[in-house]
Write an enzyme that holds these catalytic residues in place. Structure first.
Site, short mmCIF file in Angstrom:
data_model
loop_
_atom_site.label_atom_id
_atom_site.label_comp_id
_atom_site.label_asym_id
_atom_site.label_seq_id
_atom_site.Cartn_x
_atom_site.Cartn_y
_atom_site.Cartn_z
N GLY A 265 0.82 -1.19 0.00
CA GLY A 265 0.00 0.00 0.00
C GLY A 265 0.85 1.25 0.00
O GLY A 265 1.91 1.31 -0.63
N ILE A 266 0.38 2.24 0.72
CA ILE A 266 1.09 3.51 0.80
C ILE A 266 1.36 3.80 2.27
O ILE A 266 0.60 3.40 3.15
CB ILE A 266 0.25 4.64 0.18
CG1 ILE A 266 1.07 5.92 0.03
CG2 ILE A 266 -1.02 4.90 0.97
CD1 ILE A 266 0.37 7.00 -0.78
N GLY A 267 2.48 4.42 2.55
CA GLY A 267 2.81 4.76 3.92
C GLY A 267 4.19 4.28 4.31
O GLY A 267 4.96 3.75 3.50
N GLU A 288 -3.00 -3.28 -5.70
CA GLU A 288 -4.15 -2.38 -5.89
C GLU A 288 -3.70 -0.94 -6.04
O GLU A 288 -4.37 -0.13 -6.65
CB GLU A 288 -5.13 -2.51 -4.73
CG GLU A 288 -4.58 -1.99 -3.42
CD GLU A 288 -5.46 -2.36 -2.23
OE1 GLU A 288 -5.59 -1.52 -1.33
OE2 GLU A 288 -5.99 -3.47 -2.21
N ILE A 363 -4.41 -1.39 12.51
CA ILE A 363 -4.37 -0.44 13.62
C ILE A 363 -4.10 -1.15 14.93
O ILE A 363 -3.32 -0.67 15.77
CB ILE A 363 -5.71 0.34 13.69
CG1 ILE A 363 -5.86 1.22 12.45
CG2 ILE A 363 -5.78 1.18 14.97
CD1 ILE A 363 -7.21 1.88 12.32
N GLY A 386 -8.31 -3.34 0.25
CA GLY A 386 -8.05 -4.65 -0.36
C GLY A 386 -7.26 -5.59 0.52
O GLY A 386 -6.70 -6.57 0.02
#
Length: 483
Positions: A265-267, A288, A363, A386
């Site tokens: 993902g992003i981050g 994704e 989280i 996703g």
């Protein structure tokens, strides 16, 4: 007579088999469903003969004919959020005193459809986000917006099953080429499905939107109204990695074989993992979304997509978000294809990849392994995305691994691996779906009997009962000292 009966029976059998075949091919998780996702919509990459869009001077002029009380508006999201069109929608809704104008979209960048400081907009517009960003979290908590819990792979089904029928889709597209074809730019995801099922299309045609190859091709004649624009896209700013995040990246890198196909993902956690893969070879991307973290690996040849099972030689994603450098990289780049999310996140497609490695985060996780990834207690923070799509697909892939990676403590020192989740927390990934868990302290394989992988902590005794081993494997991450 007998022959006639036999013919009737054969016809009934034929009809039954045909219906069964249709049911199987349209099942939500099937490969056929992913490949035929557009069969009930309007094909938008063809020329609409004798038609041309209204070229408007203002967003309000472009949108006014299509907005009404109780209407439904699809909004392009992510880096493709069409801010001028969204502001025009707000202005028209307030001027006409519309009520219950619903908007449906993923994570929007910039001001949302009902800004916190604009209570009048909240009286007119009701957002229905499928992934909640910072600009709608407060509104969801106060009841002015309603989050839709849904896996990313299932988003196009909302259109196919006519559960969502947009009156208008607000799209952000690249300029038409010499043949009149635009693209959906940085975000194809479910925007193509929206374009094929919306009654009207209004486009922000931006000179700075990159032209991206893949599923997001729309002919200029398909738009009902356009607003020309020349402005920068939203930029995602990266943060400097912490020592804990770097260690997480190192542990993830140990789980990635050469020739693997990656989803991330992003981050900070994905960026940390990518930063530790510089000595790997022949990696591929089927994801994704991706951001700037992949660029150094592509430039150095570590990511070359040479071992992928599908779309060999190409980076496959549904959307992107990052810096201007990333947008310049994907512009008219034949090696990058943005696809419909019904394909990228289809579990069968994911499982068919070469050594699929799915890297996601959460989280909070309890000691049984179930993960809250979209809420902090009762407060909705994001969405399903996703995560389950790729954890399930990667786990089913030969030599694949589904990974949940996160720091064991928050920046305030609060443990994120806990005896039980916060009250009312929503579970995104169940304990049965968890495979690898990675923190800065090591990695644990919790699949099946809770086998512990290599960790920095002392090894667990194999004689422990399954539940104890799982709890102890996770509890090892709790030993991290708070800052």
């Amino acid at each position: 007579m007998a022959a006639t009966r036999v013919l009737r029976v054969l016809r009934h059998v034929e009809r039954g088999l045909r219906c069964m075949s249709t049911a199987i091919s349209s099942a939500p998780g099937s490969l056929s469903a992913a490949l035929n996702i557009h069969e009930h919509g309007v094909e938008r990459n063809t020329i609409r003969l004798g038609k041309s869009p209204r070229v408007c001077q203002t967003a309000e002029e472009a949108l006014e004919p299509y907005l009404k009380s109780d209407g439904m508006v699809f909004i392009h999201a992510g880096a493709a959020t069409p801010q001028p069109l969204m502001q025009g929608m707000i202005n028209v809704a307030k001027a006409q005193k519309l009520r219950n104008l619903r908007t449906i979209h993923m994570h929007l960048e910039g001001p949302g459809p009902i800004p916190v400081d604009d209570p009048e907009a909240a009286q007119c517009i009701r957002p229905l986000p499928t992934f909640v960003g910072a600009n709608l979290r407060q509104q969801v908590m106060t009841g002015d917006a309603e989050a839709i819990p849904i896996h990313l792979r299932d988003l196009p089904l909302l259109f196919r099953r006519r559960l969502v029928c947009p009156d208008v889709a607000l799209l952000h597209v690249s300029p038409p080429d010499a043949h009149g074809f635009c693209t959906l730019g940085t975000s194809v995801d479910w925007a193509r499905g929206a374009a094929e099922h919306a009654k009207a299309l209004v486009a922000l045609v931006n000179q700075q939107m990159p032209r991206v190859h893949g599923d997001g091709i729309i002919h200029f004649s398909q738009f009902d109204a356009v607003l020309h624009h020349d402005g920068p896209l939203w930029i995602h700013k990266t943060k400097e990695l912490t020592p804990e995040e770097i260690r997480i990246g190192q542990h993830i890198a140990e789980l990635v074989p050469d020739g693997a196909t990656l989803q991330m993902g992003i981050g900070s956690v994905p960026d940390a993992a990518l930063s530790q893969l510089t000595n790997h070879k022949n990696l591929g991307i089927h994801t994704e979304m991706f951001s700037d973290g992949v660029l150094p690996l592509i430039e150095s040849g570590v990511i070359n997509n040479s071992c992928k099972s599908t779309y060999r030689g190409r980076t496959i994603s549904a959307f992107i978000s990052g810096s201007q450098k990333l947008y310049d990289f994907v512009n008219d780049n034949l090696s990058v294809n943005l696809k419909d999310v019904a394909y990228t996140n289809n579990v069968e497609v994911i499982a068919s990849q070469q050594s699929m490695i799915g890297i996601n985060s959460c989280i909070e996780m309890d000691l049984t392994g179930q993960a809250a990834s979209s809420t902090i207690g009762a407060r909705i923070y994001s969405g399903f995305g996703g995560q389950v799509d790729f954890l399930t697909g990667a786990s089913a892939c030969a030599n694949g691994k589904g990974i949940l990676a996160f720091p064991s403590r928050t920046h305030k020192g609060v443990p994120r691996i806990v005896p039980h989740l916060k009250e009312a927390a929503g579970v995104v990934t169940t304990r049965a779906q968890i495979q690898y868990v990675v923190t800065e302290n090591g990695s644990a394989n919790l699949f099946g009997p809770g086998r512990l992988g290599k960790t920095r902590q002392r090894p667990l005794q194999e004689s422990l009962p399954m539940s104890s081993r799982r709890c102890r494997a996770l509890a090892s991450s709790l030993t991290a000292k708070s800052k």
